[in-house]
Design an enzyme around this catalytic site. Sequence first.
Site, PDB file in Angstrom:
ATOM      1  CB  SER A   1      -1.075   0.084   1.222  1.00  0.00           C
ATOM      2  OG  SER A   1      -1.851   1.111   1.234  1.00  0.00           O
ATOM      3  CD  GLU A   2      -1.020   4.178  -3.383  1.00  0.00           C
ATOM      4  OE1 GLU A   2      -1.952   5.183  -4.192  1.00  0.00           O
ATOM      5  OE2 GLU A   2      -1.268   3.108  -3.241  1.00  0.00           O
TER       6      GLU A   2
END
Length: 218
Positions: free
Chosen positions: A48-49
């Site tokens: 997840s960024e």
Amino acid sequence: MNKDRIREVIARRVAAQLRDGDVVNLGIGLPTEVPAYLPESVNVTLQSENGLLGVGGRPATGEENPELTDAGGGYITAAAGASTFDSSMSFAVIRGGHVDVTVLGALQVDEHGNLANWIIPGKKTPGMGGAMDLLVGARQVIIAMEHTAKGEPKIMKQCTLPLTAAGQVNMIVTEMGVMEVTPNGLLLTEINPEFTVDDVRAATEAELHVSPNLKMML
């Protein structure tokens, strides 16, 4: 085909594209449903960024941790062995080419592999986020989306909305079929048996080439 069935068909087919050991980033919305359809023999690491490598499943109701959310603000869990870090490190991972596959939704995608997925002119939007980095940094880009929006094509000859990135899309998966972006345009390689090739072409603005080895969609 109702909305739930459409989403299942798309997420299931994208899941079949992922390989054991892949590092995968999932965009918000439909892409987050992909892990539910992964075969038991396939283990991927979800990134997840906003700073988590090793995203787990959705928490049970009442067990949500406000410190564990995905980039869209949805509650998640951390898988065993997960690591957290700040966004600068997260984007160093993405820009450094360490993400094997990114799966994103789209407002429009075209026959040149261009993607528009962040703004409709005249409407308020939260911004592009990390999509441009994910498109350029990942080894493979898969678009997971419904084939049309309110009956209008989303697969265009050329995007009319502002681009997120140019020429980065490798594959498009919709409820109607699977299309690969090639130097000669879009190639329909798989088709949902509920539709005909003429149905797919009628719902697609872009020119669509049909593989001589066209398969039924998984």
